[in-house]
Design a protein around this motif. Structure first.
Motif, PDB file in Angstrom:
ATOM      1  N   GLY A 261      46.312  45.741  30.975  1.00 52.06           N
ATOM      2  CA  GLY A 261      46.874  45.421  29.662  1.00 52.06           C
ATOM      3  C   GLY A 261      45.994  45.810  28.500  1.00 52.06           C
ATOM      4  O   GLY A 261      46.433  45.800  27.357  1.00 52.06           O
ATOM      5  N   GLY A 262      44.737  46.117  28.786  1.00 49.98           N
ATOM      6  CA  GLY A 262      43.823  46.527  27.732  1.00 49.98           C
ATOM      7  C   GLY A 262      43.338  45.394  26.834  1.00 49.98           C
ATOM      8  O   GLY A 262      42.768  45.665  25.774  1.00 49.98           O
ATOM      9  N   LEU A 263      43.555  44.153  27.230  1.00 52.80           N
ATOM     10  CA  LEU A 263      43.051  43.030  26.423  1.00 52.80           C
ATOM     11  C   LEU A 263      41.535  42.994  26.488  1.00 52.80           C
ATOM     12  O   LEU A 263      40.944  43.256  27.537  1.00 52.80           O
ATOM     13  N   LYS A 264      40.927  42.654  25.366  1.00 52.07           N
ATOM     14  CA  LYS A 264      39.462  42.581  25.306  1.00 52.07           C
ATOM     15  C   LYS A 264      39.052  41.466  24.368  1.00 52.07           C
ATOM     16  O   LYS A 264      39.846  40.985  23.563  1.00 52.07           O
ATOM     17  N   GLY A 265      37.817  41.069  24.488  1.00 48.75           N
ATOM     18  CA  GLY A 265      37.231  40.120  23.550  1.00 48.75           C
ATOM     19  C   GLY A 265      37.912  38.762  23.542  1.00 48.75           C
ATOM     20  O   GLY A 265      38.263  38.203  24.582  1.00 48.75           O
ATOM     21  N   ALA A 266      38.106  38.255  22.329  1.00 60.82           N
ATOM     22  CA  ALA A 266      38.655  36.911  22.145  1.00 60.82           C
ATOM     23  C   ALA A 266      40.082  36.800  22.687  1.00 60.82           C
ATOM     24  O   ALA A 266      40.454  35.759  23.242  1.00 60.82           O
ATOM     25  N   ALA A 267      40.873  37.847  22.560  1.00 62.37           N
ATOM     26  CA  ALA A 267      42.252  37.813  23.069  1.00 62.37           C
ATOM     27  C   ALA A 267      42.256  37.644  24.587  1.00 62.37           C
ATOM     28  O   ALA A 267      43.071  36.886  25.135  1.00 62.37           O
ATOM     29  N   LEU A 268      41.339  38.308  25.256  1.00 64.62           N
ATOM     30  CA  LEU A 268      41.235  38.211  26.712  1.00 64.62           C
ATOM     31  C   LEU A 268      40.820  36.796  27.122  1.00 64.62           C
ATOM     32  O   LEU A 268      41.399  36.213  28.051  1.00 64.62           O
ATOM     33  N   GLU A 269      39.847  36.247  26.415  1.00 63.15           N
ATOM     34  CA  GLU A 269      39.398  34.886  26.733  1.00 63.15           C
ATOM     35  C   GLU A 269      40.494  33.862  26.438  1.00 63.15           C
ATOM     36  O   GLU A 269      40.709  32.941  27.223  1.00 63.15           O
ATOM     37  N   LEU A 270      41.185  34.031  25.341  1.00 56.42           N
ATOM     38  CA  LEU A 270      42.278  33.131  24.990  1.00 56.42           C
ATOM     39  C   LEU A 270      43.387  33.196  26.045  1.00 56.42           C
ATOM     40  O   LEU A 270      43.934  32.166  26.449  1.00 56.42           O
ATOM     41  N   PHE A 271      43.693  34.394  26.490  1.00 58.58           N
ATOM     42  CA  PHE A 271      44.693  34.574  27.539  1.00 58.58           C
ATOM     43  C   PHE A 271      44.276  33.839  28.804  1.00 58.58           C
ATOM     44  O   PHE A 271      45.065  33.096  29.397  1.00 58.58           O
ATOM     45  N   MET A 272      43.029  34.024  29.230  1.00 58.22           N
ATOM     46  CA  MET A 272      42.548  33.394  30.450  1.00 58.22           C
ATOM     47  C   MET A 272      42.604  31.866  30.342  1.00 58.22           C
ATOM     48  O   MET A 272      43.099  31.184  31.236  1.00 58.22           O
ATOM     49  N   TRP A 273      42.114  31.327  29.241  1.00 57.42           N
ATOM     50  CA  TRP A 273      42.111  29.882  29.060  1.00 57.42           C
ATOM     51  C   TRP A 273      43.537  29.337  28.951  1.00 57.42           C
ATOM     52  O   TRP A 273      43.844  28.269  29.478  1.00 57.42           O
ATOM     53  N   GLY A 274      44.409  30.076  28.273  1.00 58.11           N
ATOM     54  CA  GLY A 274      45.796  29.646  28.153  1.00 58.11           C
ATOM     55  C   GLY A 274      46.490  29.588  29.503  1.00 58.11           C
ATOM     56  O   GLY A 274      47.180  28.616  29.820  1.00 58.11           O
ATOM     57  N   VAL A 275      46.306  30.634  30.307  1.00 57.76           N
ATOM     58  CA  VAL A 275      46.900  30.666  31.646  1.00 57.76           C
ATOM     59  C   VAL A 275      46.324  29.542  32.503  1.00 57.76           C
ATOM     60  O   VAL A 275      47.060  28.818  33.182  1.00 57.76           O
ATOM     61  N   GLY A 276      45.015  29.382  32.466  1.00 53.56           N
ATOM     62  CA  GLY A 276      44.375  28.343  33.270  1.00 53.56           C
ATOM     63  C   GLY A 276      44.852  26.951  32.894  1.00 53.56           C
ATOM     64  O   GLY A 276      45.162  26.133  33.762  1.00 53.56           O
ATOM     65  N   LEU A 277      44.930  26.682  31.609  1.00 57.73           N
ATOM     66  CA  LEU A 277      45.382  25.361  31.160  1.00 57.73           C
ATOM     67  C   LEU A 277      46.854  25.132  31.469  1.00 57.73           C
ATOM     68  O   LEU A 277      47.259  24.024  31.832  1.00 57.73           O
ATOM     69  N   ALA A 278      47.662  26.188  31.337  1.00 57.56           N
ATOM     70  CA  ALA A 278      49.087  26.061  31.659  1.00 57.56           C
ATOM     71  C   ALA A 278      49.284  25.790  33.148  1.00 57.56           C
ATOM     72  O   ALA A 278      50.073  24.910  33.530  1.00 57.56           O
ATOM     73  N   LEU A 279      48.576  26.528  33.996  1.00 54.47           N
ATOM     74  CA  LEU A 279      48.674  26.291  35.437  1.00 54.47           C
ATOM     75  C   LEU A 279      48.216  24.880  35.786  1.00 54.47           C
ATOM     76  O   LEU A 279      48.847  24.189  36.595  1.00 54.47           O
ATOM     77  N   PHE A 280      47.124  24.452  35.163  1.00 60.53           N
ATOM     78  CA  PHE A 280      46.625  23.108  35.424  1.00 60.53           C
ATOM     79  C   PHE A 280      47.632  22.051  34.974  1.00 60.53           C
ATOM     80  O   PHE A 280      47.907  21.098  35.709  1.00 60.53           O
ATOM     81  N   ALA A 281      48.181  22.216  33.776  1.00 63.02           N
ATOM     82  CA  ALA A 281      49.121  21.222  33.247  1.00 63.02           C
ATOM     83  C   ALA A 281      50.370  21.124  34.114  1.00 63.02           C
ATOM     84  O   ALA A 281      50.829  20.018  34.444  1.00 63.02           O
ATOM     85  N   LEU A 282      50.925  22.259  34.508  1.00 59.61           N
ATOM     86  CA  LEU A 282      52.123  22.247  35.350  1.00 59.61           C
ATOM     87  C   LEU A 282      51.835  21.638  36.724  1.00 59.61           C
ATOM     88  O   LEU A 282      52.607  20.817  37.236  1.00 59.61           O
ATOM     89  N   GLY A 283      50.716  22.033  37.305  1.00 60.02           N
ATOM     90  CA  GLY A 283      50.349  21.498  38.616  1.00 60.02           C
ATOM     91  C   GLY A 283      50.025  20.022  38.562  1.00 60.02           C
ATOM     92  O   GLY A 283      50.429  19.253  39.445  1.00 60.02           O
ATOM     93  N   ALA A 284      49.303  19.605  37.524  1.00 63.38           N
ATOM     94  CA  ALA A 284      48.936  18.195  37.391  1.00 63.38           C
ATOM     95  C   ALA A 284      50.178  17.333  37.224  1.00 63.38           C
ATOM     96  O   ALA A 284      50.271  16.231  37.787  1.00 63.38           O
TER      97      ALA A 284
END
Length: 115
Positions: free
Chosen positions: A78-101
């Motif tokens: 996808g070519g994401l880099k920097g802050a956008a890449l980190e935001l994407f990772m944290w967003g996905v991680g938190l969403a997966l955690f919230a749904l699973g929890a």
């Protein structure tokens, strides 16, 4: 250095997920072959700290593993880099955690339908 930490976190989460996946599959096979209904399964899991810890650990491992894996895909394809890449990772991680929890809570401690 960050990439090495993420690499290790993903490998450790995979190491943790392997026995949890096998345990989950064993439980599902037992439930299906035993002819258990959803109500019977919930009757066995409601109020169980053991199932809460088992599936809660599973959810944390999946959230970490999945977010890091999708981060690598977003970077490489996808070519994401920097802050956008980190935001994407944290967003996905938190969403997966919230749904699973939410699912773990519903199966172990929530009472009644729609709780």
């Amino acid at each position: 250095m960050l990439n090495m930490r993420l690499y290790m976190a993903q490998r450790l989460s995979a190491l943790l997920m392997a026995p949890l996946v096998l345990g989950h599959l064993a439980v599902m096979i037992y439930a299906v072959q035993g002819g258990l209904s959803a109500a019977e399964i919930l009757g066995r899991t409601q109020g169980s700290v053991l199932w809460f810890v088992f599936y809660g650990t599973f959810v944390v491992a999946v959230a970490v593993h999945g977010a890091i894996g999708l981060r690598a895909i977003a970077y490489e394809w996808g070519g994401l880099k920097g802050a956008a890449l980190e935001l994407f990772m944290w967003g996905v991680g938190l969403a997966l955690f919230a749904l699973g929890a939410r699912a773990v809570w519903a199966v172990t401690f929530a009472s009644g339908l729609g709780a």
